[in-house]
Design an enzyme around this catalytic site. Structure first.
Site, PDB file in Angstrom:
ATOM      1  N   CYS A 294      19.338 -56.797  14.854  1.00  0.00           N
ATOM      2  CA  CYS A 294      18.479 -57.329  15.913  1.00  0.00           C
ATOM      3  C   CYS A 294      18.592 -58.852  16.000  1.00  0.00           C
ATOM      4  CB  CYS A 294      17.041 -56.859  15.698  1.00  0.00           C
ATOM      5  SG  CYS A 294      16.010 -57.066  17.161  1.00  0.00           S
TER       6      CYS A 294
ATOM      7  N   HIS B 267      17.392 -50.812  14.569  1.00  0.00           N
ATOM      8  CA  HIS B 267      16.918 -51.197  13.229  1.00  0.00           C
ATOM      9  C   HIS B 267      17.145 -50.088  12.204  1.00  0.00           C
ATOM     10  CE1 HIS B 267      14.728 -54.985  14.123  1.00  0.00           C
ATOM     11  NE2 HIS B 267      14.731 -54.480  15.333  1.00  0.00           N
TER      12      HIS B 267
ATOM     13  N   GLU C 125      17.049 -50.298   9.103  1.00  0.00           N
ATOM     14  CA  GLU C 125      16.139 -50.453   7.953  1.00  0.00           C
ATOM     15  C   GLU C 125      14.793 -49.793   8.202  1.00  0.00           C
ATOM     16  OE1 GLU C 125      16.492 -52.562  10.274  1.00  0.00           O
ATOM     17  OE2 GLU C 125      14.888 -54.039  10.408  1.00  0.00           O
TER      18      GLU C 125
END
Lengths: 85, 225
Positions: B84, B194, B196
């Site tokens: 991002c 994302h 994560e």
């Protein structure tokens, strides 16, 4: 020298912000407006204006997506009159 | 293996990134003002709003002292993952091709998207199957991937597009539905989604784990040689 750097989206790149403004104007009765682009104005005092293009290319703009124009501003507050460098 | 996750002023996803890395290895936090990468095997440039997104997204963060080290690390073949805002920083730093523009909707988009793995021949996607779908969230306002036509054709031909939004999923107007690209040497990778945030079954799909597992597998392979 007081300088202004006018930054705008590079020609040909979709500019949704400009389009949104262009669509909003007729709602207020402002017809006959086309090709609206929204950019950014950076004002700065510089000792060596010759270095402005390099500043533009390395930080003030991203040359991949933005075009810029450097303008000399008259007077400390930028005044109404300005000249293209 | 050891991951290093950078924290800039304005980062907000570095803790999730640290925890995601810990599912496959160790991870440490790297401070933006330090010039020490602490001997990590891979660097993660996380999401957030580094330096307040002033001027342009990612434009100021690339001048952080730690980024000089990241550039040298990448030049030496080290693995760098930008997520991002991290993707935006790596583009501004010239470590990845292209730029991220405001979403065509001009809106902040926050939702789960389906991604397609385009190329598995990279350290970041090597444990995936070609065409595999990954379900990963996105949350951004400035995620429209752009590259001039001639350069776009070049990165497509070189296999640098690793992830695309699945048909009908493009949330931001990215050219060619591009969600993630790598550099020519394939050791620097950036993506808007994302991974994560998609590693724990407690909170949803775990499509993001594949990216961290791939990095781990790549580093482990290298250690054996």
């Amino acid at each position: 020298m007081r300088a202004r750097v006018l930054v705008k989206p590079k020609a040909g790149i979709l500019d949704p912000q400009g389009q949104a403004v262009e669509r909003a104007l007729p709602a207020l009765g402002f017809t006959g407006v086309r090709n609206v682009h929204v950019g950014r104005l950076i004002e700065l005092d510089v000792e060596d204006p010759a270095r402005l293009p390099e500043m533009c290319q390395r930080l003030l703009t991203n040359p991949l997506i933005e075009d810029y124009e450097i303008v000399e501003a008259d007077g400390a507050n930028g005044g109404a009159g300005s000249a293209r460098l | 293996m050891k991951f290093g996750v950078i924290r800039f002023p304005g980062s907000c996803d570095e803790v999730d990134a640290l925890l995601a890395c810990r599912r496959v290895g160790e991870s440490v936090l790297l401070w933006h003002g330090d010039r020490d990468l602490q001997g990590v095997d891979a660097v993660v440039v996380p999401g957030g709003f580094s330096y307040g997104d002033y001027l342009r997204v990612g434009a100021i963060a690339r001048f952080a002292p730690v980024m000089e080290e990241v550039a040298a690390f990448a030049a030496a073949g080290g693995l760098v993952l930008g997520i991002c805002n991290g993707f935006q920083v790596l583009c501004e730093a010239g470590l990845l091709p292209g730029a991220l523009l405001p979403n065509t909707s001009l809106r902040f988009v926050f939702r789960q998207v389906q991604l397609e793995v385009v190329n598995t021949d990279s350290p970041f996607t090597q444990t995936c199957a070609p065409g595999q779908r990954l379900s990963i969230p996105i949350k951004h306002t400035t995620g429209r991937y752009y590259l001039p036509d001639d350069q776009l054709a070049r990165i497509e031909a070189a296999g640098q597009v690793l992830l695309r939004y699945a048909p009908g999923e493009n949330p931001n107007g990215s050219l060619n539905d591009i969600a993630g690209v790598c550099n020519e040497q394939r050791n620097v990778f950036g993506l808007m989604p994302h991974p994560e945030h998609a590693v724990d079954p407690l909170t949803g799909p775990t499509g993001g784990l594949a990216i961290f597992e791939s990095i781990h597998a790549h580093v482990a392979d290298g250690a054996l040689v």
